[in-house]
Scaffold this motif. Structure first.
Motif: not given
Length: 284
Positions: A50-61
Motif C-alpha cells: 500500500d505504501d508503494g514499495t515494489l517487490y519481486a521474487v526469484d524462485g530459482e535463486n
C-alpha cells in the motif's frame, strides 16, 4: 539490506510480457560495490504494498528483491535454499514463486517449500504449512499444500492460494494482529484433477497456477491443465469463463483457445490479464 544482486535492467513489463519469467543479464546489473552482479536472475512474480514499495521474487535463486529509492531492485533475503524464519537477511526459502500484497504485509508463496510465508517489519514468518506435501485443512502447523504457486489477498484479509498439485483453491484466514495465527480451508477442488463446473463441492481444476479477484468478488483462476480461465462466482458456483481447449485463437471468451497459462490479474474496471507461456505477451 543485503545487496548480493541488483536488478537494474528488468522492467515490470518485461516480467509480465515474458509470461512470468524475466532475466536480468549481468552486463548492466551492478551491486553496491560497482562491480557486475554475475548471476542471471529469473523472476516469477511482483507485488506492490500500500505504501508503494515494489517487490519481486526469484524462485530459482530463492530470493526476494525490493526496489530501492534509486530504482534498483536489491536482494533482501538470504538467497540460499532452505527454510528459516527470522530477520529477512537471514531467512531462507525452498523456492518461492508467488507474491501477494495486503496492507503492510508481503505474502510469499514458497512453492517448493509448500508453505505460505509473510514479510512484516523486516521479519519473515511462516503463516501456514509444515513443508510436506499433502492436502490437509486446519491450523497453520498441521495444514498442508502441494506445490502452491500463486496467491491474492481478499478484502477480508484472507489469502487465496492456487494449490497446483492438489488441483484446488485454498483460503488462508490470518489473524489481524498475529500473521502466524492462521487456519487453512479449501474453497473448491477435491484433490482430483478434472474440468467439472458446478457448485464448490463438485467443481474440479487441473493444475491451477493463478488467482485474481474481480470487482464483484468473483475469483478468477488460471487453470493451466485445462487451458482455461475459470470463474468462482460469489454465489459459490464455478464456471468455465474462457478457453477450454489448447491452442492460440483470439476472439470471444468462449471461442478463445489458450495455451500454457501463468499469471492472472484484474483491474478495477473488470478487465482480466493473463500470461500464456506459449504465446508471447499478455492476453486480455
Amino acid at each position: 539490506m543485503t545487496t548480493a544482486k541488483a536488478l537494474c535492467t528488468v522492467s515490470i513489463w518485461a516480467l509480465i510480457m515474458s509470461g512470468g519469467a524475466a532475466w536480468a543479464e549481468s552486463p548492466n546489473c551492478v551491486d553496491d560495490e560497482g562491480s557486475f552482479a554475475g548471476e542471471a536472475t529469473e523472476l516469477q512474480d511482483i507485488a506492490e504494498l500500500d505504501d508503494g514499495t515494489l517487490y519481486a521474487v526469484d524462485g530459482e535463486n530463492s530470493q526476494i528483491f525490493k526496489r530501492a529509492s534509486n530504482g534498483l531492485f536489491y536482494g533482501i533475503t538470504g538467497g540460499e535454499r532452505g527454510h528459516a524464519d527470522g530477520p529477512a537477511a537471514a531467512a531462507r526459502f525452498m523456492g518461492p514463486y508467488g507474491l501477494a500484497s495486503g496492507g503492510d504485509r508481503l505474502y510469499i508463496v514458497d512453492t517448493r517449500g509448500n508453505r505460505l510465508r509473510v514479510l512484516l517489519d523486516d521479519e519473515i514468518y511462516t503463516v501456514a504449512g509444515d513443508g510436506k506435501r499433502g492436502f490437509i485443512d486446519g491450523p497453520r502447523a498441521s495444514a498442508r499444500f502441494s506445490h502452491p504457486v500463486d496467491g491474492v489477498v481478499m478484502p477480508s484479509g484472507a489469502i487465496l492460494i492456487a494449490d497446483k498439485l492438489n488441483h484446488a483453491i485454498r483460503r488462508v484466514i490470518v489473524g489481524s494482529n498475529d500473521p502466524t495465527s492462521a487456519v487453512v480451508q479449501t474453497v473448491a477442488g477435491d484433490g482430483v484433477a478434472g474440468s467439472d463446473d458446478g457448485p464448490l463441492d463438485v467443481a474440479r481444476f487441473r493444475n491451477p497456477v493463478g488467482v485474481a479477484l474481480g470487482p464483484d468478488d468473483s475469483i478468477y483462476v488460471a487453470d493451466q491443465g485445462n487451458h482455461s480461465i475459470r470463474r468462482i462466482w460469489p454465489d459459490g458456483v464455478v464456471t468455465t469463463w474462457a478457453g477450454g481447449e489448447y491452442g492460440y485463437f483470439s476472439g470471444s471468451k468462449h471461442a478463445a483457445r489458450l495455451g500454457y497459462l501463468g499469471r492472472i490479474a484484474s483491474d478495477a474496471s473488470g478487465w482480466l490479464f493473463v500470461t500464456d507461456r506459449i504465446i508471447p505477451g499478455v492476453l486480455s
